[in-house]
Design an enzyme around this catalytic site. Structure first.
Site, mmCIF file in Angstrom:
data_model
loop_
_atom_site.group_PDB
_atom_site.id
_atom_site.type_symbol
_atom_site.label_atom_id
_atom_site.label_comp_id
_atom_site.label_asym_id
_atom_site.label_seq_id
_atom_site.Cartn_x
_atom_site.Cartn_y
_atom_site.Cartn_z
ATOM 1 N N CYS A 65 6.014 49.566 24.483
ATOM 2 C CA CYS A 65 4.624 49.920 24.198
ATOM 3 C C CYS A 65 4.187 51.093 25.074
ATOM 4 O O CYS A 65 4.522 51.133 26.265
ATOM 5 C CB CYS A 65 3.728 48.711 24.453
ATOM 6 N N ARG A 272 -8.751 28.167 21.954
ATOM 7 C CA ARG A 272 -7.308 27.993 21.819
ATOM 8 C C ARG A 272 -6.615 28.081 23.172
ATOM 9 O O ARG A 272 -6.800 29.041 23.912
ATOM 10 C CB ARG A 272 -6.740 29.053 20.883
#
Length: 390
Positions: A65, A272
């Site tokens: 990246c 979550r």
């Protein structure tokens, strides 16, 4: 505790705590921890019962990246020995997703490293979404491809994507200390683009990067204002070869307080439990199910998670049930869309939480010996010839 009674009453009414109340949750003692969990658990059960939604990650493109996010093993200059591969073909990604769905996952999260997708990348992901939905038409698809440009969210929605993930990660005031190749405002813009296109927004945080209590409260209140449907709470996985490899700032108790604070601030949102739960919560993971209503099944992007079978056993043993595809996750009032975290349209100064208003608080660092043995690089599933963990 009067504090917890107040927080429960507010959570059941979908009202936010004050900034001071949120900070007080993080400052509770270990003797009070079970009381904190029980209180936040009442709010969780009010809006989500005892259901646990399972999500499954498919890393479409791993490593290399160009961004310099300090926490990430895929970052520019990372020396972490992770899997590195270019785009999976649609049939490869569909096969990986099918393993997660077979394990009970209701949502598949398609993730690709990079600053943001090109239009060609959006075409690739669109084809992958179509391939997955041909095999599993009821599965939810969430894309996580980085910063979005004009029209890309709309194209993903047209291809069948249900949601888009882009985390804020940390407070606006400290964001520049973590990443320099893009800004906090860039991240907010991408979440808003997704929402405008009709995608369900998923945006959360990473705890354990050396932040203060005030930073944690800042980012969670900012998330409430942004109003995503899902808030993933990640705990930093300190990969060797990244700038934050030595940041072991979390205990299981602190993780539980962070999750409880998030639940009180966002009472009716899908909270979550995400990356790092095995590393930092360890044997306390079942307690976290009283605070969150959603977890990832199996492995993460570049690290291995708990065995999928163990995840399912943990949910059952704790007295919870896996949420089925025929059940809508969010409470009805949120599905109709009625304001931040389903609550008030008017916001007080206590909810805006700019960093300059933050109460000073030092990071918690006294955690004992780091459990580096629990950080395992993913060597199976997507990008390999080995079966995935689901």
């Amino acid at each position: 505790m009067d504090l917890l009674n107040t927080l429960v009453e507010k959570g059941l009414r979908r009202e936010p705590p004050t900034r001071e109340e949120a900070l007080a949750v993080l400052a509770t003692s270990d003797d009070e921890l079970l009381d904190v969990v029980a209180a936040a658990g009442k709010v969780r059960r009010q809006w989500f019962g005892r259901r646990v939604k399972l999500n499954y990650l498919v890393n479409l493109k791993s490593g290399l990246c160009p961004e310099d996010c300090s926490y990430c093993s895929q970052r520019l200059g990372s020396k972490a020995e992770i899997l590195k591969y270019t785009w999976l073909k649609p049939d490869e990604a569909s096969k990986a997703a099918a393993a997660g769905v077979a394990g009970g996952a209701k949502r598949v999260c398609l993730v690709a490293s990079g600053r943001g997708p090109t239009d060609r990348d959006v075409d690739r992901v669109s084809q992958t979404i179509e391939a997955i939905k041909e095999q599993n038409e009821d599965v939810e698809i969430c894309a996580c491809l980085g910063l979005l440009s004009d029209g890309q969210a709309e194209r993903l929605r047209a291809a069948g994507a249900d949601a888009y993930n882009h985390n804020l990660n940390t407070s606006e005031g400290t964001y520049g200390d973590i990443t320099t190749t893009h800004t906090y405002a860039d991240r907010v813009d991408t979440v808003q683009r997704a929402q405008t296109a009709g995608l369900s927004a998923c945006s959360g945080l990473i705890a354990g990067m050396g932040e203060s209590d005030a930073d944690l409260v800042d980012v969670v209140f900012s998330l409430r204002a942004l109003d995503p449907d899902s808030v993933p709470v990640n705990f930093l996985i300190p990969f060797e070869g990244t700038p934050l490899a030595k940041e072991w700032n979390l205990t299981p108790q602190r993780c539980l307080r962070i999750l409880a604070m998030t639940r009180f601030v966002c009472p009716d949102v899908e909270v979550r439990l995400a990356g790092g739960r095995e590393v930092h919560l360890r044997s306390m993971q079942p307690l976290a199910l009283h605070l969150v209503n959603s977890i990832f099944l199996g492995d993460y992007l570049t690290s291995e998670g708990q065995e999928g079978k163990a995840d399912l056993e943990m949910i059952a043993d704790a007295g919870f049930e896996v949420e089925g595809a025929d059940t809508t996750t969010l409470p009805e009032h949120r599905r109709d869309g009625c304001g931040p975290c389903g609550g008030d349209a008017s916001r007080t100064s206590a909810e805006t939480t700019p960093a300059e208003q933050a109460d000073p608080a030092d990071p918690v660092t006294d955690t004992g010996a780091p459990r580096t043995d629990l950080v395992a690089v993913r060597r199976r599933g997507a990008g390999t010839d080995l079966a995935p963990n689901a």
